[in-house]
Design a protein around this motif. Structure first.
Motif, PDB file in Angstrom:
ATOM      1  N   LEU A  26      -0.514   5.097   9.722  1.00  0.00           N
ATOM      2  CA  LEU A  26      -0.497   4.433   8.415  1.00  0.00           C
ATOM      3  C   LEU A  26      -0.700   5.422   7.271  1.00  0.00           C
ATOM      4  CD1 LEU A  26      -2.560   1.202   9.227  1.00  0.00           C
ATOM      5  CD2 LEU A  26      -0.114   1.342   8.724  1.00  0.00           C
ATOM      6  N   LEU A  27      -0.896   6.710   7.578  1.00  0.00           N
ATOM      7  CA  LEU A  27      -1.042   7.714   6.534  1.00  0.00           C
ATOM      8  C   LEU A  27       0.328   8.217   6.090  1.00  0.00           C
ATOM      9  CD1 LEU A  27      -4.042   9.873   7.850  1.00  0.00           C
ATOM     10  CD2 LEU A  27      -4.073   8.199   5.980  1.00  0.00           C
ATOM     11  N   VAL A  28       0.493   8.354   4.782  1.00  0.00           N
ATOM     12  CA  VAL A  28       1.701   8.960   4.214  1.00  0.00           C
ATOM     13  C   VAL A  28       1.251  10.134   3.353  1.00  0.00           C
ATOM     14  CG1 VAL A  28       3.082   6.854   4.260  1.00  0.00           C
ATOM     15  CG2 VAL A  28       1.676   7.339   2.255  1.00  0.00           C
ATOM     16  N   TRP A  29       2.099  11.159   3.271  1.00  0.00           N
ATOM     17  CA  TRP A  29       1.711  12.396   2.599  1.00  0.00           C
ATOM     18  C   TRP A  29       2.434  12.537   1.267  1.00  0.00           C
ATOM     19  CZ3 TRP A  29      -2.164  15.360   4.548  1.00  0.00           C
ATOM     20  CH2 TRP A  29      -2.586  15.040   5.842  1.00  0.00           C
ATOM     21  N   LYS A  30       1.637  12.764   0.211  1.00  0.00           N
ATOM     22  CA  LYS A  30       2.185  12.968  -1.122  1.00  0.00           C
ATOM     23  C   LYS A  30       1.439  14.125  -1.775  1.00  0.00           C
ATOM     24  CE  LYS A  30       3.061   7.998  -1.757  1.00  0.00           C
ATOM     25  NZ  LYS A  30       2.739   6.799  -2.587  1.00  0.00           N
ATOM     26  N   GLN A  31       2.169  15.165  -2.130  1.00  0.00           N
ATOM     27  CA  GLN A  31       1.605  16.337  -2.805  1.00  0.00           C
ATOM     28  C   GLN A  31       0.418  16.929  -2.051  1.00  0.00           C
ATOM     29  OE1 GLN A  31       1.177  14.304  -6.704  1.00  0.00           O
ATOM     30  NE2 GLN A  31       2.578  15.850  -7.495  1.00  0.00           N
ATOM     31  N   GLY A  32       0.498  16.884  -0.728  1.00  0.00           N
ATOM     32  CA  GLY A  32      -0.537  17.467   0.112  1.00  0.00           C
ATOM     33  C   GLY A  32      -1.660  16.523   0.478  1.00  0.00           C
ATOM     34  N   PHE A  33      -1.701  15.330  -0.108  1.00  0.00           N
ATOM     35  CA  PHE A  33      -2.778  14.377   0.145  1.00  0.00           C
ATOM     36  C   PHE A  33      -2.326  13.278   1.100  1.00  0.00           C
ATOM     37  CE2 PHE A  33      -4.263  16.293  -3.743  1.00  0.00           C
ATOM     38  CZ  PHE A  33      -5.645  16.274  -3.628  1.00  0.00           C
ATOM     39  N   PRO A  34      -3.207  12.863   2.024  1.00  0.00           N
ATOM     40  CA  PRO A  34      -2.906  11.715   2.881  1.00  0.00           C
ATOM     41  C   PRO A  34      -3.306  10.410   2.184  1.00  0.00           C
ATOM     42  CG  PRO A  34      -4.968  12.710   3.580  1.00  0.00           C
ATOM     43  CD  PRO A  34      -4.478  13.518   2.408  1.00  0.00           C
ATOM     44  N   TYR A  35      -2.342   9.535   1.990  1.00  0.00           N
ATOM     45  CA  TYR A  35      -2.593   8.237   1.367  1.00  0.00           C
ATOM     46  C   TYR A  35      -2.356   7.136   2.388  1.00  0.00           C
ATOM     47  CZ  TYR A  35      -2.615  10.547  -3.194  1.00  0.00           C
ATOM     48  OH  TYR A  35      -2.917  11.356  -4.261  1.00  0.00           O
ATOM     49  N   LEU A  36      -2.930   5.983   2.143  1.00  0.00           N
ATOM     50  CA  LEU A  36      -2.724   4.828   2.996  1.00  0.00           C
ATOM     51  C   LEU A  36      -1.407   4.171   2.634  1.00  0.00           C
ATOM     52  CD1 LEU A  36      -4.130   3.162   5.233  1.00  0.00           C
ATOM     53  CD2 LEU A  36      -5.083   1.721   3.407  1.00  0.00           C
ATOM     54  N   ASP A  37      -0.575   3.963   3.641  1.00  0.00           N
ATOM     55  CA  ASP A  37       0.739   3.364   3.419  1.00  0.00           C
ATOM     56  C   ASP A  37       0.601   1.954   2.843  1.00  0.00           C
ATOM     57  OD1 ASP A  37       3.258   1.715   4.683  1.00  0.00           O
ATOM     58  OD2 ASP A  37       3.773   3.790   4.170  1.00  0.00           O
ATOM     59  N   GLU A  38       1.559   1.570   2.014  1.00  0.00           N
ATOM     60  CA  GLU A  38       1.530   0.258   1.376  1.00  0.00           C
ATOM     61  C   GLU A  38       1.650  -0.878   2.381  1.00  0.00           C
ATOM     62  OE1 GLU A  38       4.587   0.244  -1.555  1.00  0.00           O
ATOM     63  OE2 GLU A  38       3.563   1.690  -2.883  1.00  0.00           O
ATOM     64  N   SER A  39       2.091  -0.556   3.591  1.00  0.00           N
ATOM     65  CA  SER A  39       2.231  -1.604   4.610  1.00  0.00           C
ATOM     66  C   SER A  39       0.895  -1.983   5.237  1.00  0.00           C
ATOM     67  CB  SER A  39       3.192  -1.133   5.716  1.00  0.00           C
ATOM     68  OG  SER A  39       2.646  -0.011   6.417  1.00  0.00           O
ATOM     69  N   ALA A  40      -0.171  -1.244   4.945  1.00  0.00           N
ATOM     70  CA  ALA A  40      -1.485  -1.554   5.507  1.00  0.00           C
ATOM     71  C   ALA A  40      -1.965  -2.914   4.999  1.00  0.00           C
ATOM     72  CB  ALA A  40      -2.487  -0.470   5.131  1.00  0.00           C
ATOM     73  N   PRO A  41      -2.733  -3.619   5.797  1.00  0.00           N
ATOM     74  CA  PRO A  41      -3.234  -4.933   5.372  1.00  0.00           C
ATOM     75  C   PRO A  41      -4.022  -4.853   4.074  1.00  0.00           C
ATOM     76  CG  PRO A  41      -3.606  -4.588   7.719  1.00  0.00           C
ATOM     77  CD  PRO A  41      -3.151  -3.271   7.161  1.00  0.00           C
ATOM     78  N   ASP A  42      -3.986  -5.923   3.301  1.00  0.00           N
ATOM     79  CA  ASP A  42      -4.740  -6.007   2.054  1.00  0.00           C
ATOM     80  C   ASP A  42      -6.223  -5.749   2.317  1.00  0.00           C
ATOM     81  OD1 ASP A  42      -2.437  -6.622   0.743  1.00  0.00           O
ATOM     82  OD2 ASP A  42      -2.791  -8.784   0.645  1.00  0.00           O
ATOM     83  N   GLY A  43      -6.836  -4.983   1.440  1.00  0.00           N
ATOM     84  CA  GLY A  43      -8.267  -4.723   1.524  1.00  0.00           C
ATOM     85  C   GLY A  43      -8.628  -3.488   2.321  1.00  0.00           C
ATOM     86  N   TRP A  44      -7.695  -2.965   3.109  1.00  0.00           N
ATOM     87  CA  TRP A  44      -8.017  -1.794   3.909  1.00  0.00           C
ATOM     88  C   TRP A  44      -8.285  -0.565   3.046  1.00  0.00           C
ATOM     89  CZ3 TRP A  44      -5.517  -0.687   9.270  1.00  0.00           C
ATOM     90  CH2 TRP A  44      -5.799  -1.755  10.143  1.00  0.00           C
ATOM     91  N   CYS A  45      -7.619  -0.487   1.906  1.00  0.00           N
ATOM     92  CA  CYS A  45      -7.788   0.692   1.061  1.00  0.00           C
ATOM     93  C   CYS A  45      -9.239   0.848   0.624  1.00  0.00           C
ATOM     94  CB  CYS A  45      -6.870   0.614  -0.155  1.00  0.00           C
ATOM     95  SG  CYS A  45      -6.866   2.118  -1.158  1.00  0.00           S
ATOM     96  N   SER A  46      -9.823  -0.223   0.053  1.00  0.00           N
ATOM     97  CA  SER A  46     -11.188  -0.137  -0.451  1.00  0.00           C
ATOM     98  C   SER A  46     -12.216  -0.182   0.674  1.00  0.00           C
ATOM     99  CB  SER A  46     -11.461  -1.268  -1.452  1.00  0.00           C
ATOM    100  OG  SER A  46     -11.256  -2.530  -0.842  1.00  0.00           O
TER     101      SER A  46
END
Length: 265
Positions: A26-46
């Protein structure tokens, strides 16, 4: 107004970070940083991603290096130096600010930076200094002026090589001094404390009363600083005068170490 910048670490890529509390796919890479993919369930980010990112490795939030590059006055100061020495003389360093700048250009930009640092003494700066502590409160380049306070249309405070200036509404000079004291006057007006200043020139004794104080705010400290005596000093620049260059060096070092790009924010 200001500009911040940061460079990502490689701890996740190199297996040095704690495993995330979710599927790594579920990690996606942008400018060297691992971000949580938008497909992850709601609330997982926080609930999952943010706490993991903050503490997953020795670099909080995966920032290998981060800092404020400049504020509004620092931007003018840096650009003024570049204009005087010639931006075209440092093409790789000038390219750092463009979106097209890539990590493989960092070594060339570092060479430009070193040449720029070696030539700083060719440019003169004007500094408003507390002679008792050596602390520099304001700066400008000779030939320029730093406008740093205005009471509407009533008066303006300006620093240039002629001194600390208080100008009236039509630009007339009310007060000009290369060395002066500041007496703080505290009075109560309608139940509230009013703080004003009397500026007194060291050489002539000329006074300018009733204006706003010259003060300084240190973050994390409630009380304002009111320097009792200030001098205007004109001298060649040194590296410590240009914080932007110090930060740029650390950013370029981080790019060279990690291979990741600079992210401007």
């Amino acid at each position: 107004m200001g500009l911040d910048a940061y460079v990502a670490c490689n701890c996740v890529k190199e297996g040095k970070a704690k495993k995330p509390p979710f599927d790594e796919s579920l990690l996606v890479w942008k400018q060297g940083f691992p971000y949580l993919d938008e497909s992850a369930p709601d609330g997982w980010c926080s609930l999952l991603y943010d706490p993991w990112r903050e503490t997953a490795c020795e670099h909080p939030d995966f920032y290998y290096f981060s800092d404020r590059v400049y504020n509004a006055s620092g931007h003018l100061f840096y650009n003024g130096i570049m204009d005087r020495l010639g931006k075209g003389t440092f093409p790789h360093l000038d390219a750092v600010w463009r979106s097209s700048f890539t990590p493989d250009q960092a070594e060339a930009a570092m060479q430009d930076l070193e040449r720029l640092e070696s030539r700083l003494g060719e440019v003169e700066g004007v500094f408003l200094v507390d002679p008792a502590t050596g602390k520099e409160y304001r700066d400008a380049l000779t030939g320029n002026q730093n406008w740093f306070f205005s009471a509407g249309a009533e008066y303006t405070y300006i620093l240039n090589e002629q001194g600390f200036n208080i100008l009236g509404p039509e630009g007339e000079v009310w007060f000009r001094s290369l060395a002066f004291s500041q007496e703080i006057i505290r009075t109560m007006v309608d139940g509230k404390e009013s703080v004003t200043a009397v500026f007194r020139d060291k050489a002539t004794g000329q006074e300018q009363a009733g204006g706003s104080t010259f003060n300084w705010k240190t973050w994390g400290v409630d009380e304002l600083e009111y320097p009792a005596f200030l001098e205007v000093v004109v001298r060649p620049l040194c590296l410590d005068d240009v914080y932007t260059l110090i930060v740029l060096r650390k950013l370029l070092e981080a790019v060279i170490d990690t291979g990741n790009p600079i992210v401007w924010a």
